[in-house]
Design a protein around this motif. Sequence first.
Motif, short mmCIF file in Angstrom:
data_model
loop_
_atom_site.label_atom_id
_atom_site.label_comp_id
_atom_site.label_asym_id
_atom_site.label_seq_id
_atom_site.Cartn_x
_atom_site.Cartn_y
_atom_site.Cartn_z
N MET A 182 0.87 -1.03 0.16
CA MET A 182 -0.25 0.28 0.44
C MET A 182 0.54 1.28 0.20
SD MET A 182 -3.46 0.78 2.33
CE MET A 182 -2.60 -0.03 3.54
N SER A 183 0.30 2.08 -1.21
CA SER A 183 1.92 3.26 -1.42
C SER A 183 1.02 4.28 -0.68
CB SER A 183 2.33 3.22 -2.66
OG SER A 183 1.82 4.88 -3.08
N PHE A 184 1.52 5.55 0.21
CA PHE A 184 1.33 6.49 0.64
C PHE A 184 1.48 7.44 0.05
CE2 PHE A 184 -0.65 3.61 4.18
CZ PHE A 184 -1.55 4.02 4.30
N SER A 185 1.12 8.49 -0.37
CA SER A 185 1.84 10.17 -0.66
C SER A 185 1.91 10.36 0.44
CB SER A 185 0.06 11.36 -1.00
OG SER A 185 -0.03 12.43 -1.05
N PRO A 186 3.30 11.45 0.29
CA PRO A 186 3.99 11.99 1.19
C PRO A 186 3.62 13.01 1.49
CG PRO A 186 4.57 12.09 -1.13
CD PRO A 186 4.06 11.79 -1.64
N GLN A 187 1.72 13.36 1.42
CA GLN A 187 1.31 14.68 1.99
C GLN A 187 0.56 13.72 2.75
OE1 GLN A 187 1.94 17.53 1.54
NE2 GLN A 187 3.92 16.65 0.36
N SER A 188 0.19 12.49 2.94
CA SER A 188 -0.76 11.88 4.47
C SER A 188 -0.27 12.19 5.86
CB SER A 188 -0.45 10.22 4.36
OG SER A 188 -0.17 9.53 2.51
N ARG A 189 -1.72 12.65 5.78
CA ARG A 189 -1.17 13.28 7.65
C ARG A 189 -0.98 12.78 8.46
NH1 ARG A 189 -6.23 16.84 9.24
NH2 ARG A 189 -5.39 17.28 10.50
N VAL A 190 -0.08 13.02 9.53
CA VAL A 190 0.95 11.57 10.53
C VAL A 190 0.67 12.69 12.24
CG1 VAL A 190 2.76 10.72 8.88
CG2 VAL A 190 3.28 12.73 10.56
N TRP A 191 0.09 11.60 12.50
CA TRP A 191 -0.01 12.39 14.15
C TRP A 191 1.35 11.24 14.80
CZ3 TRP A 191 -4.68 11.40 10.59
CH2 TRP A 191 -4.93 13.24 10.66
N VAL A 215 -2.86 9.02 7.55
CA VAL A 215 -3.77 8.73 6.83
C VAL A 215 -3.29 9.67 5.73
CG1 VAL A 215 -6.46 9.71 6.93
CG2 VAL A 215 -5.83 8.33 8.88
N ASP A 216 -3.86 9.27 4.16
CA ASP A 216 -4.14 8.93 3.33
C ASP A 216 -4.85 9.45 2.90
OD1 ASP A 216 -2.84 10.00 0.36
OD2 ASP A 216 -1.95 8.80 0.21
N GLU A 217 -5.17 11.32 3.22
CA GLU A 217 -6.47 12.04 2.58
C GLU A 217 -6.90 12.08 1.12
OE1 GLU A 217 -7.41 15.24 5.40
OE2 GLU A 217 -5.59 15.52 5.57
N SER A 218 -5.30 11.57 0.53
CA SER A 218 -5.99 11.45 -1.57
C SER A 218 -7.70 11.11 -1.70
CB SER A 218 -5.28 11.30 -2.22
OG SER A 218 -4.61 10.05 -2.55
N GLN A 219 -7.99 9.49 -0.79
CA GLN A 219 -9.14 9.00 -1.01
C GLN A 219 -10.45 10.29 -0.16
OE1 GLN A 219 -8.69 5.11 -0.05
NE2 GLN A 219 -7.23 4.73 -2.33
N ALA A 220 -10.38 10.14 1.10
CA ALA A 220 -11.30 10.54 1.88
C ALA A 220 -10.51 11.29 2.87
CB ALA A 220 -12.21 9.26 2.21
N ASN A 260 3.07 15.88 7.91
CA ASN A 260 3.31 14.67 7.00
C ASN A 260 3.52 13.74 6.23
OD1 ASN A 260 4.79 15.95 5.26
ND2 ASN A 260 3.43 17.70 4.97
N LEU A 261 3.55 12.71 6.08
CA LEU A 261 4.76 11.59 5.74
C LEU A 261 5.91 12.38 5.43
CD1 LEU A 261 4.32 8.80 6.37
CD2 LEU A 261 3.90 8.32 3.99
N ALA A 262 5.65 13.02 3.99
CA ALA A 262 7.12 13.72 3.50
C ALA A 262 8.05 14.14 4.73
CB ALA A 262 6.69 15.12 2.85
N GLU A 263 7.52 14.85 6.15
CA GLU A 263 8.13 15.92 7.21
C GLU A 263 8.46 14.37 7.56
OE1 GLU A 263 5.28 18.16 8.63
OE2 GLU A 263 5.59 20.34 7.50
N LEU A 264 8.01 13.47 7.97
CA LEU A 264 8.06 12.31 8.97
C LEU A 264 9.52 11.63 8.59
CD1 LEU A 264 7.59 11.11 11.57
CD2 LEU A 264 6.57 8.85 9.76
N GLU A 265 9.97 11.43 7.25
CA GLU A 265 10.79 11.31 6.95
C GLU A 265 12.07 12.28 7.45
OE1 GLU A 265 10.91 7.97 6.71
OE2 GLU A 265 8.82 7.78 6.67
#
Length: 159
Positions: A1-10, A60-65, A134-139
């Motif tokens: 499952m691939s997540f967009s770099p813009q996916s939100r993270v907590w 959470v990848d918000e590109s879908q919902a 987001n995922l990009a910042e997490l990395e």
Amino acid sequence: MSFSPQSRVWIYQSDRKFTSTEETEILNKLAAFTNQWTAHGNELLAKAEIRYGFFIVLTVDESQAGVTGCSIDSSVRLIKEIEQEYHVDLFNRFNIAYKVNGEVVVNSKEDFETLVNIKQVTPETIVFNNMVQNLAELETKWEVPFKNSWHSTVFAHLL
């Protein structure tokens, strides 16, 4: 499952390391939750992981919902349940995590301040910025040298 770099993270940081048994149990709870996590009936593309035995990371990848207030509330409820069940503190933003010889250590703000003061924490010490969005910042911005983190502005008077 691939997540967009813009996916939100907590990121929820524990005040102590989970045991391997706890980590397995918590990951099972998180997986059960993320598999049925929805926002207004729309399934969220979500995942959960534990890093270094201290950090619960929800993505959470918000590109879908998109995530809604209600869906965030349900995740916070789950984290609070984990907190109570395992007797850990996952919401104390004054606990500061950093690395010593590659191992994660968590201390109170006061203890961390003392370590900065006596130069046990240096500008090069790796600290964790749990405020990444987001995922990009997490990395790229989660594990950073103290001198490049928000911590250095809070403790600037000691440097």
